[in-house]
Design an enzyme around this catalytic site. Structure first.
Site, PDB file in Angstrom:
ATOM      1  N   ASP A  81      19.703  36.386  87.643  1.00 55.84           N
ATOM      2  CA  ASP A  81      19.896  35.376  86.608  1.00 55.84           C
ATOM      3  C   ASP A  81      20.074  36.020  85.237  1.00 55.84           C
ATOM      4  O   ASP A  81      19.529  37.091  84.961  1.00 55.84           O
ATOM      5  CB  ASP A  81      18.680  34.442  86.598  1.00 55.84           C
ATOM      6  CG  ASP A  81      18.918  33.181  85.785  1.00 55.84           C
ATOM      7  OD1 ASP A  81      20.093  32.813  85.601  1.00 55.84           O
ATOM      8  OD2 ASP A  81      17.938  32.571  85.323  1.00 55.84           O
TER       9      ASP A  81
ATOM     10  N   HIS B 208      28.980  38.422  84.305  1.00 54.83           N
ATOM     11  CA  HIS B 208      29.139  38.612  85.746  1.00 54.83           C
ATOM     12  C   HIS B 208      29.746  39.984  86.038  1.00 54.83           C
ATOM     13  O   HIS B 208      29.348  40.666  86.988  1.00 54.83           O
ATOM     14  CB  HIS B 208      30.035  37.525  86.335  1.00 54.83           C
ATOM     15  CG  HIS B 208      29.467  36.139  86.197  1.00 54.83           C
ATOM     16  ND1 HIS B 208      28.228  35.791  86.707  1.00 54.83           N
ATOM     17  CD2 HIS B 208      29.958  35.015  85.598  1.00 54.83           C
ATOM     18  CE1 HIS B 208      27.990  34.520  86.442  1.00 54.83           C
ATOM     19  NE2 HIS B 208      29.017  34.030  85.768  1.00 54.83           N
TER      20      HIS B 208
ATOM     21  N   TRP C 155      28.676  25.059  92.044  1.00 57.30           N
ATOM     22  CA  TRP C 155      29.982  24.402  91.934  1.00 57.30           C
ATOM     23  C   TRP C 155      30.024  23.476  90.719  1.00 57.30           C
ATOM     24  O   TRP C 155      31.110  23.045  90.296  1.00 57.30           O
ATOM     25  CB  TRP C 155      30.297  23.609  93.201  1.00 57.30           C
ATOM     26  CG  TRP C 155      30.442  24.467  94.426  1.00 57.30           C
ATOM     27  CD1 TRP C 155      29.544  24.600  95.445  1.00 57.30           C
ATOM     28  CD2 TRP C 155      31.546  25.312  94.762  1.00 57.30           C
ATOM     29  NE1 TRP C 155      30.020  25.482  96.393  1.00 57.30           N
ATOM     30  CE2 TRP C 155      31.256  25.928  95.994  1.00 57.30           C
ATOM     31  CE3 TRP C 155      32.774  25.599  94.130  1.00 57.30           C
ATOM     32  CZ2 TRP C 155      32.136  26.821  96.612  1.00 57.30           C
ATOM     33  CZ3 TRP C 155      33.651  26.493  94.747  1.00 57.30           C
ATOM     34  CH2 TRP C 155      33.320  27.082  95.971  1.00 57.30           C
TER      35      TRP C 155
ATOM     36  N   LEU D  19      20.294  49.949 105.103  1.00 55.26           N
ATOM     37  CA  LEU D  19      19.891  48.741 104.393  1.00 55.26           C
ATOM     38  C   LEU D  19      20.849  47.613 104.731  1.00 55.26           C
ATOM     39  O   LEU D  19      22.067  47.833 104.785  1.00 55.26           O
ATOM     40  CB  LEU D  19      19.860  48.983 102.879  1.00 55.26           C
ATOM     41  CG  LEU D  19      19.489  47.783 101.998  1.00 55.26           C
ATOM     42  CD1 LEU D  19      18.508  48.193 100.913  1.00 55.26           C
ATOM     43  CD2 LEU D  19      20.743  47.177 101.345  1.00 55.26           C
TER      44      LEU D  19
END
Length: 274
Positions: free
Chosen positions: A47, A64, A96, A158
């Protein structure tokens, strides 16, 4: 209670091609954790991308873009200390609601990141997996996720679970619908439905429950994330926005995790002496 660390807020490069140190290449050695101290499954809520960018006079999309570097460095740090599963909340069923321009950027950028990073992740031993719903998700993103899964399916260092078009309630609804279908067809008795039954119908039933959830940027909620899997997870809410998060922050959270006492509903008698 938030977990704050003195993190430089401007260190995240907005250029995703900036030099990246892989596992074992950090400027200091990873902490030496004892056997059994490391959480098997760490879940991240990444976040603060938009706020980080807006606070610097940049478009939300630049946050982003910067978050890609933070993700790759955090993956490297998880490998350094032996985390086996790392889930990342990439795009929720509620996202959305964001502007069409931002949604479009995220969809295109997700496909681009997977195309550019899959070979590198394979070299690190990372198996890229997808958890989420198909309906509404862009076909290009589904194709990129499935291609990355196939290309890294041999990797076992991983598992990177990318939660894209994911919602915890949606996953439980889909599991319940699948179970209802089995009951209706006579393959399963209603009395035979147990917690194990529901767990087997989750998107990735082989992935273990979450041991530690970390949310960046100071928000104190779980936002419909892995609701079933986080029933007994330890939770940490760090003030650092996601683009400024890195393996040092992850290691700090893991060090705090080792001091937590997990009882899973049990109790320990500690009567004080008068």
């Amino acid at each position: 209670m938030t977990h704050a660390r003195p993190t430089p807020m401007d260190r995240a490069p907005t250029d995703p091609s900036a030099p990246l140190l892989g596992p074992g290449q950090w400027h200091r050695s990873a902490p030496d954790f004892g056997r059994g101290e490391i959480p098997d499954h760490v879940a991240l809520i990444m976040d603060g991308n938009g706020r980080w960018a807006n606070g610097r006079g940049l478009a939300r999309t630049e946050g982003h873009r910067a978050g890609e570097y933070a993700l790759m460095d955090t993956i490297a740090g998880a490998i350094d200390v032996g985390v086996r599963y790392l889930s990342v909340y990439t795009f929720s069923t509620e996202n959305w609601k964001r502007s069409p321009a931002e949604v479009s950027f995220i969809m295109n950028y997700a496909s681009d990141v997977l195309a550019r990073r899959t070979d590198q992740l394979a070299e690190w031993g990372v198996h890229v997996r997808w958890s989420g719903r198909r309906p509404r998700l862009w076909k290009s993103v589904i194709n990129a996720l499935e291609k990355a899964d196939r290309a890294t399916s041999h990797c076992s260092t991983l598992d990177l679970v990318m939660c894209v078009n994911y919602g915890g309630r949606a996953e439980l609804v889909d599991a319940a619908r699948s179970i209802a279908g089995e009951v209706a067809s006579g393959r399963l008795s209603p009395r035979g439905v147990t917690e194990k039954t529901l767990a087997r119908h989750l998107y990735l039933p082989d992935v273990p429950n979450v041991d530690l959830m970390i949310r960046t940027s100071g928000e104190l909620r779980i936002s419909n994330y892995l609701l079933w899997q986080m029933a007994y997870a330890e939770m940490m809410f760090v003030d650092t926005p996601w683009p400024a998060f890195d393996r040092e922050e992850l290691w700090g959270c893991l060090e705090e995790f080792t001091g937590r006492e997990r009882r899973f509903g049990g109790a320990v008698e500690r009567a004080s002496r008068a």
